[in-house]
Scaffold this motif. Structure first.
Motif, PDB file in Angstrom:
ATOM      1  N   TRP A 187       0.531  -1.339   0.199  1.00  0.00           N
ATOM      2  CA  TRP A 187      -0.033  -0.152   0.070  1.00  0.00           C
ATOM      3  C   TRP A 187       0.891   1.563  -0.285  1.00  0.00           C
ATOM      4  CZ3 TRP A 187      -4.838  -1.007  -1.859  1.00  0.00           C
ATOM      5  CH2 TRP A 187      -5.046  -1.766  -1.118  1.00  0.00           C
ATOM      6  N   ALA A 188       1.870   1.186   0.756  1.00  0.00           N
ATOM      7  CA  ALA A 188       2.601   2.650   1.075  1.00  0.00           C
ATOM      8  C   ALA A 188       3.149   2.766  -0.379  1.00  0.00           C
ATOM      9  CB  ALA A 188       4.240   2.110   1.625  1.00  0.00           C
ATOM     10  N   GLN A 189       3.559   1.600  -1.217  1.00  0.00           N
ATOM     11  CA  GLN A 189       4.155   2.049  -2.785  1.00  0.00           C
ATOM     12  C   GLN A 189       3.115   2.320  -3.398  1.00  0.00           C
ATOM     13  OE1 GLN A 189       6.573  -0.743  -4.781  1.00  0.00           O
ATOM     14  NE2 GLN A 189       5.189  -1.109  -6.862  1.00  0.00           N
ATOM     15  N   LEU A 190       1.575   2.259  -3.075  1.00  0.00           N
ATOM     16  CA  LEU A 190       0.593   3.099  -4.185  1.00  0.00           C
ATOM     17  C   LEU A 190       0.257   4.240  -4.104  1.00  0.00           C
ATOM     18  CD1 LEU A 190      -2.138   0.172  -4.565  1.00  0.00           C
ATOM     19  CD2 LEU A 190      -0.440   1.188  -5.735  1.00  0.00           C
ATOM     20  N   TYR A 191       0.456   4.462  -2.179  1.00  0.00           N
ATOM     21  CA  TYR A 191       1.046   6.427  -1.624  1.00  0.00           C
ATOM     22  C   TYR A 191       1.908   6.702  -2.643  1.00  0.00           C
ATOM     23  CZ  TYR A 191       2.727   9.283   1.127  1.00  0.00           C
ATOM     24  OH  TYR A 191       3.086  10.550   2.273  1.00  0.00           O
ATOM     25  N   VAL A 192       3.376   6.624  -2.768  1.00  0.00           N
ATOM     26  CA  VAL A 192       4.649   6.915  -2.809  1.00  0.00           C
ATOM     27  C   VAL A 192       4.077   7.014  -4.301  1.00  0.00           C
ATOM     28  CG1 VAL A 192       6.655   6.329  -3.454  1.00  0.00           C
ATOM     29  CG2 VAL A 192       6.480   6.313  -1.598  1.00  0.00           C
ATOM     30  N   ILE A 193       3.713   6.300  -5.342  1.00  0.00           N
ATOM     31  CA  ILE A 193       3.834   6.751  -6.237  1.00  0.00           C
ATOM     32  C   ILE A 193       2.577   8.473  -6.678  1.00  0.00           C
ATOM     33  CG2 ILE A 193       2.622   5.786  -8.680  1.00  0.00           C
ATOM     34  CD1 ILE A 193       3.355   3.208  -7.932  1.00  0.00           C
ATOM     35  N   ASN A 194       1.877   8.102  -5.916  1.00  0.00           N
ATOM     36  CA  ASN A 194       0.117   9.470  -6.073  1.00  0.00           C
ATOM     37  C   ASN A 194       0.597  10.405  -5.422  1.00  0.00           C
ATOM     38  OD1 ASN A 194      -2.410  10.094  -6.015  1.00  0.00           O
ATOM     39  ND2 ASN A 194      -1.672  10.667  -4.364  1.00  0.00           N
ATOM     40  N   TYR A 195       2.318   9.879  -4.257  1.00  0.00           N
ATOM     41  CA  TYR A 195       3.041  11.502  -3.634  1.00  0.00           C
ATOM     42  C   TYR A 195       3.792  12.138  -4.450  1.00  0.00           C
ATOM     43  CZ  TYR A 195       5.520  13.816  -0.547  1.00  0.00           C
ATOM     44  OH  TYR A 195       5.805  15.234   0.121  1.00  0.00           O
ATOM     45  N   ALA A 196       4.652  10.933  -5.306  1.00  0.00           N
ATOM     46  CA  ALA A 196       5.457  11.796  -6.536  1.00  0.00           C
ATOM     47  C   ALA A 196       4.756  12.378  -6.999  1.00  0.00           C
ATOM     48  CB  ALA A 196       6.699  10.576  -6.499  1.00  0.00           C
ATOM     49  N   VAL A 197       3.907  12.162  -8.244  1.00  0.00           N
ATOM     50  CA  VAL A 197       3.136  12.395  -9.176  1.00  0.00           C
ATOM     51  C   VAL A 197       2.414  13.597  -8.696  1.00  0.00           C
ATOM     52  CG1 VAL A 197       1.648  12.243 -11.312  1.00  0.00           C
ATOM     53  CG2 VAL A 197       3.238  10.629 -10.553  1.00  0.00           C
ATOM     54  N   GLY A 198       1.887  13.621  -8.097  1.00  0.00           N
ATOM     55  CA  GLY A 198       1.259  15.207  -7.268  1.00  0.00           C
ATOM     56  C   GLY A 198       1.951  15.934  -6.545  1.00  0.00           C
ATOM     57  N   ILE A 199       2.921  16.244  -6.296  1.00  0.00           N
ATOM     58  CA  ILE A 199       4.589  16.861  -5.645  1.00  0.00           C
ATOM     59  C   ILE A 199       4.663  17.769  -6.934  1.00  0.00           C
ATOM     60  CG2 ILE A 199       6.736  15.746  -6.569  1.00  0.00           C
ATOM     61  CD1 ILE A 199       5.238  18.143  -3.023  1.00  0.00           C
ATOM     62  N   VAL A 200       4.075  17.228  -8.751  1.00  0.00           N
ATOM     63  CA  VAL A 200       4.688  18.204  -9.637  1.00  0.00           C
ATOM     64  C   VAL A 200       3.289  18.888  -9.364  1.00  0.00           C
ATOM     65  CG1 VAL A 200       5.133  18.226 -12.435  1.00  0.00           C
ATOM     66  CG2 VAL A 200       6.105  15.973 -10.734  1.00  0.00           C
ATOM     67  N   THR A 201       2.409  18.612  -9.288  1.00  0.00           N
ATOM     68  CA  THR A 201       1.162  19.537 -10.174  1.00  0.00           C
ATOM     69  C   THR A 201       0.773  20.602  -8.813  1.00  0.00           C
ATOM     70  OG1 THR A 201      -0.453  17.875  -8.568  1.00  0.00           O
ATOM     71  CG2 THR A 201      -0.216  17.572 -10.821  1.00  0.00           C
ATOM     72  N   GLY A 202       1.249  20.274  -7.268  1.00  0.00           N
ATOM     73  CA  GLY A 202       1.610  21.014  -6.598  1.00  0.00           C
ATOM     74  C   GLY A 202       2.270  22.532  -7.035  1.00  0.00           C
ATOM     75  N   LEU A 203       3.535  22.247  -7.406  1.00  0.00           N
ATOM     76  CA  LEU A 203       4.501  22.781  -7.825  1.00  0.00           C
ATOM     77  C   LEU A 203       4.175  24.210  -8.318  1.00  0.00           C
ATOM     78  CD1 LEU A 203       7.482  21.427  -8.262  1.00  0.00           C
ATOM     79  CD2 LEU A 203       7.401  22.644  -6.739  1.00  0.00           C
ATOM     80  N   VAL A 204       3.206  23.464  -9.608  1.00  0.00           N
ATOM     81  CA  VAL A 204       2.557  24.886  -9.972  1.00  0.00           C
ATOM     82  C   VAL A 204       1.352  25.625  -9.809  1.00  0.00           C
ATOM     83  CG1 VAL A 204       1.040  25.383 -12.556  1.00  0.00           C
ATOM     84  CG2 VAL A 204       3.093  23.129 -12.646  1.00  0.00           C
ATOM     85  N   MET A 205       0.967  24.924  -8.727  1.00  0.00           N
ATOM     86  CA  MET A 205      -0.004  25.588  -8.036  1.00  0.00           C
ATOM     87  C   MET A 205       0.244  27.421  -7.465  1.00  0.00           C
ATOM     88  SD  MET A 205      -2.560  24.209  -8.518  1.00  0.00           S
ATOM     89  CE  MET A 205      -3.899  24.655  -7.799  1.00  0.00           C
ATOM     90  N   GLU A 206       1.374  26.849  -6.957  1.00  0.00           N
ATOM     91  CA  GLU A 206       2.528  27.797  -6.405  1.00  0.00           C
ATOM     92  C   GLU A 206       2.295  28.887  -6.869  1.00  0.00           C
ATOM     93  OE1 GLU A 206       2.315  27.881  -3.289  1.00  0.00           O
ATOM     94  OE2 GLU A 206       2.022  25.700  -2.551  1.00  0.00           O
ATOM     95  N   PHE A 207       3.034  28.416  -8.371  1.00  0.00           N
ATOM     96  CA  PHE A 207       3.069  30.438  -9.034  1.00  0.00           C
ATOM     97  C   PHE A 207       1.290  30.683 -10.317  1.00  0.00           C
ATOM     98  CE2 PHE A 207       7.147  27.209  -9.563  1.00  0.00           C
ATOM     99  CZ  PHE A 207       8.259  28.354  -9.056  1.00  0.00           C
ATOM    100  N   GLN A 208       0.752  29.973 -10.265  1.00  0.00           N
ATOM    101  CA  GLN A 208      -0.506  30.147 -10.333  1.00  0.00           C
ATOM    102  C   GLN A 208      -0.909  32.003  -9.737  1.00  0.00           C
ATOM    103  OE1 GLN A 208      -3.611  28.608 -13.108  1.00  0.00           O
ATOM    104  NE2 GLN A 208      -2.868  25.816 -12.087  1.00  0.00           N
ATOM    105  N   PHE A 209      -0.877  32.174  -8.673  1.00  0.00           N
ATOM    106  CA  PHE A 209      -1.202  33.224  -8.061  1.00  0.00           C
ATOM    107  C   PHE A 209      -0.335  34.603  -8.258  1.00  0.00           C
ATOM    108  CE2 PHE A 209      -2.008  30.013  -3.971  1.00  0.00           C
ATOM    109  CZ  PHE A 209      -3.566  30.256  -4.712  1.00  0.00           C
TER     110      PHE A 209
END
Length: 428
Positions: free
Chosen positions: A58-80
């Motif tokens: 289950w941690a492997q599924l979590y890490v996959i989601n975290y790793a890809v999701g962190i990329v989308t989070g970076l963009v959110m900070e710039f949009q402001f």
């Protein structure tokens, strides 16, 4: 579409997709922490081995989601700054601190603890290793708290004063204890736990229905998911209802749209208070979002309660149609969460900060063409990341624990005696 509509579409699409990553991260990490704690402190070697494999799967599924999701989070900070410079100029002194703290926690503290936990398998002491995954859990929810503090200010601004057209923070305590942030955080926490447990239920039921050899692993996963997810699914609607009085006080048009109130009267009152504008925004969509979220919530909670009853005498893993139902239920908490975010964000229109700053005034001075290009590019990238994430999750979920690479013990470097003298890195 106008420049404002394009900017809103871009932010809505990217925020919505990013939220799918966030809610699964917040929902899975507590389960992984519980699994790891049980595995680490299980004395029976056979049970400990099963629980370690459960944790790593289950941690492997979590890490996959975290790793890809962190990329989308970076963009959110710039949009402001890119699309909403007016928001930053007006309120940067107030919600800049919560956003900065969220960035520090999510991209530094949380990711650091997670990296140490990932590479600590077989290398760290048991207590240290378990502590790390609980620190990951704590920082994940701390990150969510700071985001809700910033969003709560946009929903119901408190602890500030406006001088020369700029908002300045005057009461940090009021900002941190804003009820629009705290109640929403409690609601989101339960929604995240429901989402994570439904994923675990669906994947576990899928493998059990197929007659997996890892019966004990997936039965244990299913029991834990029901233990956490059943109360979360039942109370998520109750906590959500606690926001209604707050909405009535701070956003009367949203309350009128949801409760069938006198919209024309509220429109007249808002015109008198804030000046001419169209304050009746998409009230049909608000009701649809609310009804969809409520319907899905009650459906999921009912199914989880039935699953608990079927645990008696092992009926749950013998009744294949119900196992398939649990698998088909996986997407629905995500849909309910998107409906909830749409309800929260669309309901305060035309304000970006309620009563203080409109969406049009917050928009950066950029051309419609630039916004069209950026909207197309951003949405395409985010959709591609979402597809990649779910493809990887589905692939590793179908393959089962045998394909798990996270935490796998590896041999050390060649000892003096040659390759035959290699010893695996020990686990606990």
């Amino acid at each position: 579409m106008s420049a404002v509509e394009l900017a809103r579409l871009q932010f809505a699409a990217t925020t919505g997709i990013h939220w799918l990553f966030v809610i699964l991260t917040m929902g899975l990490v507590p389960l992984v922490a519980i699994m790891h704690t049980r595995a680490a402190y299980t004395r029976d070697p056979a049970k400990r081995a099963v629980r370690e494999r459960m944790t790593r799967f289950w941690a492997q599924l979590y890490v996959i989601n975290y790793a890809v999701g962190i990329v989308t989070g970076l963009v959110m900070e710039f949009q402001f700054g890119l699309s909403w410079s007016g928001l930053s100029k007006f309120a940067g002194n107030v919600f800049g601190a919560p956003l900065a703290l969220e960035t520090l926690i999510a991209f530094f503290a949380e990711s650091t603890f997670l990296g140490m936990w990932i590479f600590g398998w077989g290398r760290l002491r048991r207590g240290v290793h378990v502590t790390l995954i609980w620190l990951v859990t704590l920082t994940a929810y701390a990150s969510g708290y700071w985001i809700m503090v910033a969003n709560g200010f946009m929903q119901h601004p408190v602890g500030y004063e406006v001088r020369d057209g700029v908002a300045y923070l005057t009461d940090f305590g009021a900002l941190l204890t804003n009820p629009n942030a705290l109640v929403a955080l409690a609601h989101i926490t339960l929604a995240a736990l429901t989402t994570g447990t439904v994923l675990v239920l669906g994947i576990s039921a899928h493998h059990l229905a197929r007659g997996t050899p890892d019966t004990e692993l997936f039965r244990g996963s299913l029991r834990l998911a029901l233990l956490v997810g059943t109360p979360a699914a039942w109370f998520v609607a109750t906590v959500g209802e606690m926001q209604v009085p707050l909405i009535r006080r701070s956003q009367p048009m949203k309350a009128a749209a949801l409760e069938g109130g006198d919209i024309d009267r509220v429109q007249a009152e808002l015109v008198h208070e804030h000046g001419p504008d169209d304050y009746v925004f998409a009230h049909d969509w608000l009701r649809f979002s609310m009804e969809s979220m409520t319907l899905i919530g009650y459906a999921v909670s009912t199914v989880t309660l039935i699953a608990v009853l079927l645990l008696w005498k092992g009926r749950l893993w013998r009744w294949r149609p119900f196992a398939h139902l649990l698998t088909l239920m996986i997407p629905f908490p995500f849909l309910a969460s998107l409906a909830g975010w749409a309800l929260r964000e669309m309901g305060r229109q035309p304000w970006i900060i309620y009563g203080e700053l409109t969406v049009e005034d917050a928009l950066s001075p950029v051309s419609r063409t630039s916004l069209l290009v950026s909207c197309t590019v951003f949405v395409a990238i985010f959709v591609a990341l979402a597809v990649t994430n779910w493809t990887l999750i589905a692939r590793f979920a179908r393959r089962g624990p045998d394909a798990t690479q996270l935490g796998a013990t590896e041999p050390l470097g060649d000892p003096p005696g040659g390759t035959e003298a290699k010893q695996p890195v020990p686990t606990y």
